[in-house]
Design a protein around this motif. Structure first.
Motif, PDB file in Angstrom:
ATOM      1  N   SER A 186       0.865  -1.181   0.000  1.00 52.46           N
ATOM      2  CA  SER A 186       0.000   0.000   0.000  1.00 52.46           C
ATOM      3  C   SER A 186       0.900   1.228   0.000  1.00 52.46           C
ATOM      4  O   SER A 186       1.810   1.348   0.822  1.00 52.46           O
ATOM      5  N   SER A 237       1.099   5.637  -1.511  1.00 53.76           N
ATOM      6  CA  SER A 237       0.337   6.809  -1.933  1.00 53.76           C
ATOM      7  C   SER A 237       1.155   7.608  -2.936  1.00 53.76           C
ATOM      8  O   SER A 237       2.369   7.815  -2.744  1.00 53.76           O
ATOM      9  N   ASN A 244      -3.332   9.691  -3.802  1.00 52.59           N
ATOM     10  CA  ASN A 244      -4.130   8.528  -4.172  1.00 52.59           C
ATOM     11  C   ASN A 244      -3.458   7.256  -3.652  1.00 52.59           C
ATOM     12  O   ASN A 244      -2.242   7.100  -3.746  1.00 52.59           O
ATOM     13  N   ARG A 245      -4.278   6.332  -3.119  1.00 54.82           N
ATOM     14  CA  ARG A 245      -3.766   5.083  -2.572  1.00 54.82           C
ATOM     15  C   ARG A 245      -3.761   4.007  -3.655  1.00 54.82           C
ATOM     16  O   ARG A 245      -4.705   3.884  -4.446  1.00 54.82           O
ATOM     17  N   TYR A 246      -2.697   3.201  -3.676  1.00 55.49           N
ATOM     18  CA  TYR A 246      -2.558   2.109  -4.638  1.00 55.49           C
ATOM     19  C   TYR A 246      -2.101   0.854  -3.900  1.00 55.49           C
ATOM     20  O   TYR A 246      -1.415   0.944  -2.862  1.00 55.49           O
ATOM     21  N   ASP A 247      -2.497  -0.301  -4.431  1.00 51.88           N
ATOM     22  CA  ASP A 247      -2.096  -1.574  -3.832  1.00 51.88           C
ATOM     23  C   ASP A 247      -1.468  -2.521  -4.854  1.00 51.88           C
ATOM     24  O   ASP A 247      -1.325  -3.717  -4.584  1.00 51.88           O
TER      25      ASP A 247
END
Length: 286
Positions: free
Chosen positions: A160, A162, A166-169
């Motif tokens: 995880s 940012s 924006n958050r991304y995985d």
């Protein structure tokens, strides 16, 4: 007959000299006092043992701790969520079966076998997929490799991060222009326009060279994978390449914390200097 046989030290030296210097099996007779057939047998047994004993540890996929360290280093270098760089290296096959000439001949105009690898900032090779014919390009090999197996099975460590709020995985790798437009592979912009695009392309190209540097150091340490392969059977070639990658990672682990400067030749035959810093074991090309 009452005669003393060859001691294990002779066989080990014969195998290691073939790996390190790329000499043929009959070239170690004068130095080690061992026949060509016995030297080749020692090489086969040695690389097989390296793969069986050390493969699980030194060719492992990144675990939770490894992933956290790679993500932290990627963020420090300006690429949050990056786990490494991906590329392919061709190993020319000299003693190939003639009937396979067309299958294994690609852009190098010589039959070759391809190694797909993922390397991190410290030149540790986390993924090694070897054995595809040289007629395939990087995209064909990517579709056949097991690089994303753990990701599709749901067994890979979760990530995880940012970017711009924006958050991304989705973790990703840096690749060159031939790779597909996937979320797991970040490529450079083909024709960058504007300062932002030009800066991103320059940074992406600089960081992506980690895997090319790993190939250069691998071939500098083990000349057998730099010159044409003389072995004719694919299983032995696979064990040789895998063993060289394993021992390469062993050396990376052992040399962390020491500083040195060495002369190496990259996979294009160009000479360069590599400086290894004393704090993190990172290799910097001059």
């Amino acid at each position: 007959m009452g005669n003393l046989g060859l001691i294990p030290l002779q066989k080990m030296i014969a195998a290691i000299r073939q790996l390190a210097y790329g000499v043929s099996s009959d070239a170690v007779d004068e130095y080690v006092g061992i026949g060509a057939s016995t030297a080749m047998l020692a090489l086969r047994k040695f690389v097989q043992a390296i793969v069986e004993v050390f493969g699980d540890e030194y060719l492992r996929a990144p675990n939770e701790a490894d992933t956290a360290r790679l993500l932290a280093e990627g963020e420090r270098r300006g690429f949050p969520g990056m786990l490494g760089s991906i590329d392919c290296m061709h190993w020319v096959w000299k003693n190939y079966p003639k009937v396979w000439h067309g299958t294994y001949t690609g852009y190098t105009r010589k039959p070759s076998i391809v190694l797909e690898a993922v390397a991190s900032y410290d030149l540790w090779i986390w993924h090694a997929f070897f054995g595809m014919p040289g007629s395939l390009n990087d995209i064909n090999i990517l579709h056949r490799s097991n690089l994303f197996t753990r990701l599709t099975d749901g067994t890979a460590p979760t990530v995880s991060y940012s970017i711009n709020g924006n958050r991304y995985d989705m973790r990703y790798y840096l690749g060159d222009g031939i790779y597909p437009e996937w979320a797991a592979i970040v490529k450079a912009i083909p024709t960058p326009r504007g300062n932002k695009s030009i800066h991103f392309s320059a940074m992406q190209a600089a960081v992506r060279k980690d895997v090319e540097h790993a190939f250069s150091v691998l071939q500098a340490r083990f000349a057998i994978v730099r010159g044409p392969a003389r072995v004719w059977d694919q299983s032995t070639l696979h064990n040789i390449m895998t063993a060289c990658v394993i021992m390469h990672n062993m050396i990376i682990e052992d040399e962390r914390g020491s500083a040195s400067t060495v002369q190496v030749f990259d996979y294009r035959g160009e000479q360069t200097q590599v400086h290894q810093s004393a704090d993190e074991g990172m290799l910097h090309y001059v």
